[in-house]
Motif scaffolding. Structure first.
Motif, PDB file in Angstrom:
ATOM      1  N   ILE A  45       0.131  -4.323  -1.087  1.00  0.00           N
ATOM      2  CA  ILE A  45       1.117  -3.420  -1.684  1.00  0.00           C
ATOM      3  C   ILE A  45       1.176  -3.547  -3.200  1.00  0.00           C
ATOM      4  O   ILE A  45       2.068  -2.959  -3.833  1.00  0.00           O
ATOM      5  CB  ILE A  45       2.518  -3.674  -1.093  1.00  0.00           C
ATOM      6  CG1 ILE A  45       2.933  -5.135  -1.283  1.00  0.00           C
ATOM      7  CG2 ILE A  45       2.553  -3.275   0.371  1.00  0.00           C
ATOM      8  CD1 ILE A  45       4.376  -5.413  -0.886  1.00  0.00           C
ATOM      9  N   GLY A 114       3.691   8.820  -6.522  1.00  0.00           N
ATOM     10  CA  GLY A 114       2.457   8.163  -6.111  1.00  0.00           C
ATOM     11  C   GLY A 114       1.386   8.169  -7.184  1.00  0.00           C
ATOM     12  O   GLY A 114       0.955   7.108  -7.660  1.00  0.00           O
ATOM     13  N   ARG A 120       3.545   1.977  -3.941  1.00  0.00           N
ATOM     14  CA  ARG A 120       4.038   2.400  -2.624  1.00  0.00           C
ATOM     15  C   ARG A 120       5.541   2.645  -2.706  1.00  0.00           C
ATOM     16  O   ARG A 120       6.238   2.108  -3.574  1.00  0.00           O
ATOM     17  CB  ARG A 120       3.756   1.335  -1.574  1.00  0.00           C
ATOM     18  CG  ARG A 120       2.389   0.684  -1.698  1.00  0.00           C
ATOM     19  CD  ARG A 120       1.264   1.546  -1.195  1.00  0.00           C
ATOM     20  NE  ARG A 120      -0.034   0.891  -1.347  1.00  0.00           N
ATOM     21  CZ  ARG A 120      -1.176   1.363  -0.856  1.00  0.00           C
ATOM     22  NH1 ARG A 120      -1.175   2.504  -0.207  1.00  0.00           N
ATOM     23  NH2 ARG A 120      -2.310   0.720  -1.048  1.00  0.00           N
ATOM     24  N   TYR A 188      -6.619   4.604   3.593  1.00  0.00           N
ATOM     25  CA  TYR A 188      -6.125   5.731   2.796  1.00  0.00           C
ATOM     26  C   TYR A 188      -7.098   6.914   2.769  1.00  0.00           C
ATOM     27  O   TYR A 188      -6.716   8.053   3.050  1.00  0.00           O
ATOM     28  CB  TYR A 188      -5.864   5.215   1.381  1.00  0.00           C
ATOM     29  CG  TYR A 188      -5.318   6.198   0.386  1.00  0.00           C
ATOM     30  CD1 TYR A 188      -3.945   6.314   0.174  1.00  0.00           C
ATOM     31  CD2 TYR A 188      -6.170   6.986  -0.383  1.00  0.00           C
ATOM     32  CE1 TYR A 188      -3.444   7.194  -0.770  1.00  0.00           C
ATOM     33  CE2 TYR A 188      -5.674   7.860  -1.321  1.00  0.00           C
ATOM     34  CZ  TYR A 188      -4.316   7.957  -1.518  1.00  0.00           C
ATOM     35  OH  TYR A 188      -3.822   8.833  -2.451  1.00  0.00           O
ATOM     36  N   ASP A 253       3.279   6.871  -0.818  1.00  0.00           N
ATOM     37  CA  ASP A 253       2.165   6.048  -0.344  1.00  0.00           C
ATOM     38  C   ASP A 253       0.840   6.809  -0.325  1.00  0.00           C
ATOM     39  O   ASP A 253      -0.232   6.193  -0.371  1.00  0.00           O
ATOM     40  CB  ASP A 253       2.447   5.529   1.072  1.00  0.00           C
ATOM     41  CG  ASP A 253       3.576   4.520   1.105  1.00  0.00           C
ATOM     42  OD1 ASP A 253       4.298   4.410   0.100  1.00  0.00           O
ATOM     43  OD2 ASP A 253       3.745   3.842   2.136  1.00  0.00           O
ATOM     44  N   THR A 345       2.310   3.651   6.742  1.00  0.00           N
ATOM     45  CA  THR A 345       3.473   3.263   5.935  1.00  0.00           C
ATOM     46  C   THR A 345       4.261   2.141   6.598  1.00  0.00           C
ATOM     47  O   THR A 345       4.931   1.362   5.914  1.00  0.00           O
ATOM     48  CB  THR A 345       4.380   4.483   5.693  1.00  0.00           C
ATOM     49  OG1 THR A 345       3.615   5.496   5.033  1.00  0.00           O
ATOM     50  CG2 THR A 345       5.557   4.130   4.811  1.00  0.00           C
ATOM     51  N   ASN A 348       2.845  -0.881   5.082  1.00  0.00           N
ATOM     52  CA  ASN A 348       3.295  -1.052   3.700  1.00  0.00           C
ATOM     53  C   ASN A 348       4.734  -1.547   3.634  1.00  0.00           C
ATOM     54  O   ASN A 348       5.069  -2.437   2.849  1.00  0.00           O
ATOM     55  CB  ASN A 348       3.181   0.269   2.938  1.00  0.00           C
ATOM     56  CG  ASN A 348       1.751   0.695   2.727  1.00  0.00           C
ATOM     57  OD1 ASN A 348       0.849  -0.132   2.660  1.00  0.00           O
ATOM     58  ND2 ASN A 348       1.524   1.988   2.625  1.00  0.00           N
TER      59      ASN A 348
END
Length: 592
Positions: A45, A114, A120, A188, A253, A345, A348
């Motif tokens: 993160i 972002g 994040r 991602y 994110d 997420t 995260n």
């Protein structure tokens, strides 16, 4: 001698524990390095530096939200209007368009964070909630996302089960869980690629449904429906708003690797259109078909007493034969586009709770989320709509407070700027250098206390909602938090640790209007009959409701002003020694 033997035994036990811990850490490190070699995202993160935010495919910021909303999940949200809130198709569509037009502004705003900051959502929250205070939204986000994920899989499981009597929800839930796991595990870039294509079968299916069911939908538009009650209108509007605002704590994110060179307006427009176009299309179709289902026996049988949206979709496409079954299966499988984001997420947010959680690799939390998802979704599949409404509204309650807090911090105290002066990214993990989270936590607690009177859920109905307002807790939170940013209706003075609140200003115009409306309504004195046949003064009841609402809104404005003024009263100028300490720590972090 005995004492020496005991000490040796304790030393051996500690040595075994240390070796076991070292073996586990070594295993996690080796596995993470192996996954990284194959291109799987293993970054934690920590904020992404500007020189690593190089992706210029900004159109992905449209599809990353278009795909998860342009599916049967959005369809089911719209279907709740006629099926759950007893609204006609015209009323449902009017509410859908109005709510989406306004509420999609918030996700567009959050999307800018972002690319501009590379942080994040739950890390960026530390700049308003503080290091410790940000634990609250991080924990809430973990539970909310897992609940949202479970509901998505339940819908997909129902849709797959509708294809054949030999299939059940369990098989569909397991298949969706595995697909979502594979997509999310890769990270991602694979998520963005998948979301860029996952919407295609859904759009084809919706077009086919319109072609097959157009005549029945048109006939249903002229069918008589009972008048919509204010309670049902407000509750449905709150439900839809929860569905959109619930995305806000995860939106940043999915832009942290995109280039900050794009203007804020461009990022906002891509995201706003991604949400608005998909939500309006899916929800309007859901409302139209759910409203027409009772008049079409085949659709009504598939809808299964308003409990199976997947069955409704399959029954509408049934006349197309094998093509309809293929489309239904693809629509069900594409729900993984709405499952991949919550899982990502989830990891995260879990890592943002505490330092030792951040030390655990991302892929561990993805496996943990999957382990929770499948058994809970299988059990929860027995009751769909009641659970769906309850969970989405709960998410909406805390998400709206969180969103308003971030919005206030950015617009008022960060001067709507993303510069290093306003967001010194290098201090993201520093408890000492991050702002105090007390003002945000106070505002959060006050808002939670204030909304209690407006809540209308299966498990609790507040005093205002009990009088017929419906669930307007979410709406009042947003109005109140917006007003406490812009209005000076209340004077709040803080001196050291004491807070003096004085109501020296008259009520704002909109609250005076509520009171006048209530008074005028009482003067009209119209009588109506309730379900038992007893006559009562409806306008007096409405006037009492509005009076209660105006009082409650005034109280919300008072207590939420406390959070803002506490934030304003927080030290704006720090001592020279603190400035030196901050600069030294920033230099140290940069060197590292």
């Amino acid at each position: 001698m005995q004492s020496y033997t005991t000490e040796r035994k304790q030393d051996r036990d500690h040595s075994v524990e240390d070796n076991g811990r070292s073996d586990l850490v070594g295993f996690l490190r080796r596995t993470t390095q192996l996954l990284s070699r194959y291109g799987i995202e293993t970054r934690g993160i920590a904020p992404v530096p500007a020189d690593e935010r190089l992706d210029t495919r900004w159109y992905q910021l449209f599809f990353i939200w278009f795909s998860p909303c342009m599916n049967i999940l959005g369809f089911s949200s719209g279907a709740a209007g006629p099926a759950f809130f007893s609204l006609g198709v015209r009323d449902s569509i009017a509410i859908i368009v109005t709510v989406d037009l306004v509420c999609c502004l918030l996700p567009g705003f959050f999307a800018v964070f972002g690319p501009k900051l590379g942080m994040r959502a739950m890390v960026q929250a530390r700049f308003s909630w503080g290091y410790v205070g940000a634990i609250i939204p991080a924990i809430l986000n973990v539970f909310s996302l897992e609940g949202f994920l479970i509901l998505n899989c339940i819908i997909g499981g129902q849709t797959i089960a509708s294809l054949s009597s030999q299939l059940d929800d369990t098989l569909g839930i397991v298949i969706l869980g595995i697909i979502s796991l594979v997509v999310t595990f890769c990270g991602y870039r694979v998520i963005h690629w998948y979301e860029s294509v996952a919407w295609i079968p859904n759009v084809i299916a919706f077009i086919a449904m319109l072609a097959v069911g157009y005549s029945q939908l048109r006939e249903n538009l002229s069918a008589p429906v009972p008048p919509a009650t204010p309670a049902n209108i407000m509750s449905f509007a709150s439900f839809l708003a929860s569905n959109i605002i619930g995305w806000c704590p995860m939106i940043p994110d999915y832009g942290v690797y995109h280039s900050p060179d794009a203007s804020s307006a461009r990022i906002f427009i891509y995201t706003y259109l991604g949400f608005f176009v998909s939500n309006v299309t899916g929800q309007v179709l859901g409302a139209a078909f759910a409203a027409a289902a009772p008049s079409v026996p085949a659709w009504n049988a598939g809808f299964d007493n308003s409990s199976s949206v997947g069955g409704l979709l399959h029954s509408v496409l049934l006349p197309t034969g094998a093509f309809g079954k293929v489309l239904t299966a693809l629509v069900a499988l594409s729900i993984s586009s709405a499952c991949a984001l919550p899982i990502y997420t989830f990891s995260n947010s879990f890592m943002a709770i505490a330092t030792w959680f951040a030390a655990v690799p991302r892929w561990v939390y993805i496996l943990l989320s999957e382990g929770i998802l499948i058994p809970v979704a299988i059990i929860g599949a027995k009751r769909f709509y009641a659970t769906f409404v309850d969970v989405l509204n709960i998410i909406g309650y805390w998400s709206s407070i969180f969103s308003a807090t971030i919005l206030t911090e950015h617009m008022l105290f960060r001067r709507a700027s993303f510069s290093e002066d306003q967001y010194p990214i290098t201090i993201w993990a520093s408890y000492a250098l991050l702002p105090s989270g007390i003002p945000a936590v106070v505002a959060f607690v006050c808002a939670c206390g204030a909304l209690v009177t407006f809540v209308s859920q299966a498990w609790y109905v507040g005093p205002v909602a009990r009088q017929g307002s419906g669930d307007v807790g979410l709406i009042n939170i947003l109005l109140s938090l917006r007003n406490f940013e812009l209005l000076n209706a209340t004077s709040v003075v803080l001196f050291n640790s004491q807070v003096l609140v004085s109501m020296s200003q008259p009520l704002p115009a909109h609250l005076r209007y509520l009171g006048q409306t209530a008074t005028n309504s009482q003067e009209n004195g119209a009588l109506v009959q309730d379900e038992t046949g007893c006559e009562h003064d409806a306008t007096n009841s409405r006037g009492a409701l509005l009076n209660d609402a105006s009082i409650s809104l005034s109280l919300i404005l008072v207590i939420l002003h406390v959070g803002v003024y506490m934030r304003m009263a927080a030290p704006g100028k720090v001592s020279e020694s603190t400035v030196v300490a901050r600069n030294n720590q920033r230099d140290h972090l940069l060197v590292r």
